[in-house]
Motif scaffolding. Structure first.
Motif, mmCIF file in Angstrom:
data_model
loop_
_atom_site.group_PDB
_atom_site.id
_atom_site.type_symbol
_atom_site.label_atom_id
_atom_site.label_comp_id
_atom_site.label_asym_id
_atom_site.label_seq_id
_atom_site.Cartn_x
_atom_site.Cartn_y
_atom_site.Cartn_z
ATOM 1 N N HIS A 1 -41.554 20.103 34.933
ATOM 2 C CA HIS A 1 -40.643 19.017 35.319
ATOM 3 C C HIS A 1 -40.020 19.267 36.685
ATOM 4 O O HIS A 1 -39.913 18.379 37.523
ATOM 5 C CB HIS A 1 -39.520 18.897 34.285
ATOM 6 N N HIS B 1 -47.552 11.683 35.780
ATOM 7 C CA HIS B 1 -46.086 11.714 35.857
ATOM 8 C C HIS B 1 -45.441 11.370 37.183
ATOM 9 O O HIS B 1 -44.300 10.939 37.218
ATOM 10 C CB HIS B 1 -45.587 13.083 35.389
ATOM 11 N N CYS C 1 -48.602 7.052 29.799
ATOM 12 C CA CYS C 1 -47.657 8.180 29.840
ATOM 13 C C CYS C 1 -46.530 7.902 30.837
ATOM 14 O O CYS C 1 -46.127 6.764 31.022
ATOM 15 C CB CYS C 1 -48.370 9.498 30.121
ATOM 16 N N CYS C 2 -46.042 8.942 31.505
ATOM 17 C CA CYS C 2 -44.813 8.759 32.286
ATOM 18 C C CYS C 2 -45.046 8.189 33.676
ATOM 19 O O CYS C 2 -44.114 7.618 34.258
ATOM 20 C CB CYS C 2 -44.016 10.056 32.341
ATOM 21 N N PHE D 1 -49.030 8.635 25.151
ATOM 22 C CA PHE D 1 -49.922 9.801 25.258
ATOM 23 C C PHE D 1 -51.240 9.635 24.504
ATOM 24 O O PHE D 1 -52.316 9.893 25.044
ATOM 25 C CB PHE D 1 -49.152 11.032 24.756
ATOM 26 N N CYS E 1 -49.928 16.186 30.920
ATOM 27 C CA CYS E 1 -50.277 15.376 29.748
ATOM 28 C C CYS E 1 -51.619 14.652 29.885
ATOM 29 O O CYS E 1 -51.855 13.638 29.219
ATOM 30 C CB CYS E 1 -49.155 14.405 29.389
ATOM 31 N N GLY F 1 -39.520 11.675 23.807
ATOM 32 C CA GLY F 1 -40.626 12.602 23.584
ATOM 33 C C GLY F 1 -41.940 11.938 23.246
ATOM 34 O O GLY F 1 -42.105 10.729 23.312
ATOM 35 N N CYS F 2 -42.841 12.788 22.826
ATOM 36 C CA CYS F 2 -44.273 12.533 22.846
ATOM 37 C C CYS F 2 -44.795 11.802 21.616
ATOM 38 O O CYS F 2 -44.046 11.385 20.742
ATOM 39 C CB CYS F 2 -44.982 13.882 22.902
ATOM 40 N N GLY G 1 -39.804 8.352 27.984
ATOM 41 C CA GLY G 1 -41.105 8.963 27.706
ATOM 42 C C GLY G 1 -41.954 8.151 26.751
ATOM 43 O O GLY G 1 -41.893 6.923 26.691
ATOM 44 N N CYS G 2 -42.759 8.859 25.965
ATOM 45 C CA CYS G 2 -43.698 8.181 25.063
ATOM 46 C C CYS G 2 -42.977 7.532 23.883
ATOM 47 O O CYS G 2 -43.507 6.594 23.283
ATOM 48 C CB CYS G 2 -44.761 9.162 24.597
ATOM 49 N N CYS H 1 -39.859 11.033 31.259
ATOM 50 C CA CYS H 1 -39.218 12.224 30.664
ATOM 51 C C CYS H 1 -38.270 12.925 31.625
ATOM 52 O O CYS H 1 -37.285 13.507 31.184
ATOM 53 C CB CYS H 1 -40.278 13.188 30.144
ATOM 54 N N MET I 1 -44.799 17.316 21.282
ATOM 55 C CA MET I 1 -45.912 18.272 21.312
ATOM 56 C C MET I 1 -45.897 19.155 22.550
ATOM 57 O O MET I 1 -46.594 20.149 22.608
ATOM 58 C CB MET I 1 -47.264 17.564 21.178
ATOM 59 N N SER I 2 -45.124 18.841 23.596
ATOM 60 C CA SER I 2 -45.295 19.574 24.863
ATOM 61 C C SER I 2 -44.201 20.614 25.088
ATOM 62 O O SER I 2 -43.112 20.536 24.515
ATOM 63 C CB SER I 2 -45.303 18.587 26.040
ATOM 64 N N LYS J 1 -42.623 20.836 27.781
ATOM 65 C CA LYS J 1 -41.533 20.119 28.473
ATOM 66 C C LYS J 1 -40.505 19.608 27.457
ATOM 67 O O LYS J 1 -39.301 19.627 27.715
ATOM 68 C CB LYS J 1 -42.097 18.922 29.260
HETATM 69 O O1 BF8 Z 1 -43.321 13.708 30.044
HETATM 70 S S1 BF8 Z 1 -43.298 12.257 26.287
HETATM 71 S S2 BF8 Z 1 -46.602 13.230 25.942
HETATM 72 S S3 BF8 Z 1 -46.107 11.765 28.878
HETATM 73 S S4 BF8 Z 1 -44.462 15.293 27.632
HETATM 74 FE FE1 BF8 Z 1 -46.242 13.825 27.941
HETATM 75 FE FE2 BF8 Z 1 -44.586 13.980 25.945
HETATM 76 FE FE3 BF8 Z 1 -45.433 11.683 26.770
HETATM 77 FE FE4 BF8 Z 1 -44.111 12.096 29.817
HETATM 78 NI NI1 BF8 Z 1 -42.915 13.701 28.172
#
Ligand code: BF8
Length: 662
Positions: free
Chosen positions: A92, A260, A295-296, A313, A334, A443-444, A473-474, A516, A552-553, A555
């Motif tokens: 990030h 991103h 995604c982002c 995602f 991602c 989040g994801c 985010g997602c 995100c 899942m990430s 981040k």
């Molecule tokens: O930064 S929400 S899958 S796209 S990590 Fe990736 Fe998760 Fe989606 Fe955005 Ni955030």
């Protein structure tokens, strides 16, 4: 052998179900099917595996067992957690660094395709960073702002300057526990150093380093990324757009931007509007050029320019499966490695653009900010040339309207107007109990659970319970696809108090706040709520909870850590990456609550997530001596009073609902 799920069991999104059926008929694998056949390593899943040196990897599966060096379960779990936080923070924050360099190049005339689109935001940054503005050009100010932003990464001592944007009480807590971040790179490097073989072995001490590192991202790198993106591309305000695979067009050249960073995607957006390129597309038999995001990168261009979102995602492979995507242009983070082999079955060209990311099987066209628009045009031209190569296509006719773009600046304005922007009406609505509390659902997607199912369940339940939902985010795209980012659809589910407030203010009850890195906007909202008064004087006092129910990430883990250390109660779903260590679970639970007032819990049952969230909100309300939540007190939408209120001019409506604002 694990059960192989049907498409309908893999996602609640009908567009995804349609595409998974289509993929299954053609024998093509996706993350959904691979998640069924690739079970998680049970030792790693519980954080019982240490591979920080090559005497191992060591598997410590019994109480009292240690690694070859003597490392205990607690030490191993803390090290694994801290390393994930360092990687997430690095990703990030490195995005933030790139934005700072683009700002510098734009300010000094080296990147002529970029302009300062929001000078007001620049002045706000300049004020916080101590850059003089009187009698200076926007470019001179931007150049100095960029220099200070860049310096934050390599700063060795002192404090990251945005720490001072946190509530005063919060800053004191961080200083007391020695976790106020010094410099962004320094904190990442220190976590990597401290988790090397033979270094830091005390779990609590390791977790403190993780906290300091995450804070350097949340109140440093990510916050700079959001601010600078606003300066360069505009601060978001609400706009209407659409989301889901149905935004792809049968008769147009479809280009997807995925990843991103908004730097190249903003230029591709500009290129798709170039009359010469549109004429070129027409000459190849297409009626136009259609840009959509995943995604982002999608969130960045969605909240600023209303570029439609093809999905979150788990939609990245599904978009390629439509056979209607001429180019998928990716930057960083991602991006599944499975894209390139999947694209071999279609005409889709995967184009990598970042100096940091090359993918085997993809075309690499490196993005250079000095020739940004030129590079973008080259990419668009390639996509147009590829239109003729399309084979069979299958675009689900499924998409939903949405309203996105709720920056904290806009929320402030919406609640208070231009001359007295304020969070007072929101605080008052919470204090009165019309709004029970606030949830940040972020989040994801994670293919281990049915796509979007937990997001959908929780958002609906929160609306029913008069909880205002903010999203990034997602998670935000999941809601957008379901139609929850549109007032009309979402208010159907809302309880009476929440509905009353949203109808009067003219906001949906689910606010899409961006990507995100824009979770930092939520930190700013919480800080403004704390400083407005009536809800305590720190983030930990506010009846609010942070959730990443399908994360899942790495981040996501970094975000959860900085949010908890900022005073929030954070719950993450799907899996518990520290399940193997009671000690670390207790450190991030009661331990962080004692130190920071916030905590992090992994809760796998969505019903438990709901119950714990509402319980925390009610407990915070009680601690603030606010009236207990009672939905029977508030009128139904459409009642006479509300019909009267919504017809009033804005200022009169505010005064009628909330009284005069001091
Ligand atoms: O930064 S929400 S899958 S796209 S990590 Fe990736 Fe998760 Fe989606 Fe955005 Ni955030």
């Amino acid at each position: 052998m694990a059960k192989v799920r049907t498409p309908a069991e893999s996602s609640i999104d009908p567009a995804a179900v349609e595409m998974l059926t289509w993929a299954g008929e053609r024998g093509l694998s996706t993350a959904f099917s691979r998640a069924d056949t690739m079970q998680p390593c049970p030792i790693g899943a519980d954080s019982l595996c240490c591979k920080n040196c090559f005497m191992g990897p060591c598997r410590v599966v019994k109480e009292g067992q240690t690694g070859v060096c003597g490392a205990t379960v607690g030490t191993i779990a803390a090290r694994n957690f801290a390393r994930a936080v360092a990687a997430g923070s690095a990703a990030h924050s490195d995005h933030g660094r790139d934005m700072a360099f683009i700002l510098k190049a734009a300010a000094t005339g080296q990147a002529r395709d970029y302009k300062i689109r929001d000078p007001y935001k620049l002045f706000t940054m300049a004020e916080t960073l101590g850059v003089p503005t009187q009698g200076r050009t926007v470019e001179e100010i931007a150049s100095d702002v960029a220099d200070i932003a860049i310096s934050q990464f390599g700063q060795q001592t002192g404090e990251v300057v945005y720490v001072k944007r946190a509530p005063a009480k919060r800053q004191k807590i961080w200083r007391e526990f020695g976790v106020a971040p010094r410099g962004i790179d320094r904190e990442v490097v220190e976590v990597l150093h401290r988790t090397h073989i033979g270094d830091d072995q005390d779990p609590e001490h390791i977790m403190d380093a993780a906290v300091r590192c995450a804070l350097s991202d949340g109140w440093g790198g990510s916050m700079l990324a959001s601010d600078i993106s606003d300066v360069l591309f505009g601060t978001p305000s609400p706009l209407l757009a659409r989301a889901n695979l149905g935004v792809l067009k049968q008769d147009e050249v479809n280009i997807i931007i995925h990843g991103h960073e908004p730097t190249l995607s903003e230029m591709i957006l500009a290129a798709t509007g170039d009359p010469e390129l549109i004429a070129y597309a027409n000459s190849k038999g297409a009626t136009g050029i259609n840009l959509a995001g995943i995604c982002c990168t999608s969130n960045e261009t969605l909240v600023r320019q209303g570029v439609p979102s093809a999905g979150n995602f788990l939609h990245q492979e599904l978009a390629i499966l439509t056979g209607a995507v001429e180019a998928m242009v990716v930057d960083v983070q991602c991006i599944m490695q499975a894209l390139a082999p999947l694209a071999e079955n279609f005409h889709t060209e995967i184009i990598t653009t970042s100096k940091k990311v090359k993918i085997t099987g993809a075309t690499h066209i490196e993005f250079d900010e000095h020739h940004a628009l030129e590079t973008a045009k080259e990419i668009v031209r390639r996509a147009i040339d590829n239109f003729a190569n399309r084979g069979e296509t299958h675009i689900p006719d499924i998409s939903a309207d949405l309203v996105a773009g709720f920056s904290h600046e806009y929320i402030n304005y919406a609640l208070g107007g231009v001359f007295r922007g304020s969070f007072r009406p929101l605080n008052d609505a919470i204090a009165s109990g019309r709004i029970r509390g606030v949830v940040a659902n972020v989040g994801c997607n994670n293919p281990r659970v049915s796509q979007d199912s937990i997001h959908q369940y929780l958002v609906r339940e929160f609306l029913k319970n008069d909880v205002l939902v903010v999203e990034t985010g997602c998670g935000a795209i999941a809601s957008a696809k379901q139609g929850y980012s549109l007032g009309e659809s979402a208010l159907e589910y809302a309880g009476p108090g929440l509905r009353e407030v949203c109808e009067a203010v003219g906001m949906p009850p689910v606010l899409h706040m961006g990507s995100c890195v824009d979770n930092t906007r939520i930190l700013t909202v919480l800080t403004q709520m704390a400083s407005e008064g009536g809800l305590g004087d720190d983030i930990s006092d506010i009846p609010a909870v942070g959730l990443a129910p399908e994360w899942m990430s790495e981040k996501a883990l970094a975000i959860a850590t900085y949010a908890a250390a900022s005073g929030a109660y954070v719950i993450m779903g799907v899996t518990n990456p520290v399940r193997g260590s009671d000690e670390v679970q207790s450190l991030i639970g009661d331990g962080w609550r004692e130190k920071f007032g916030g905590r992090l819990e992994f809760v796998l049952d969505p019903a438990d997530i709901l119950q714990k969230t509402l319980a925390h909100i009610d407990e915070r309300r009680a601690a603030l001596k606010l009236p207990a939540y009672d939905p029977s007190k508030w009128g139904k939408s459409g009642d006479e009073r509300m019909l009267h209120l919504v017809q009033l001019p804005f200022a009169e409506r505010q005064a009628a609902m909330y009284g005069e604002v001091a």
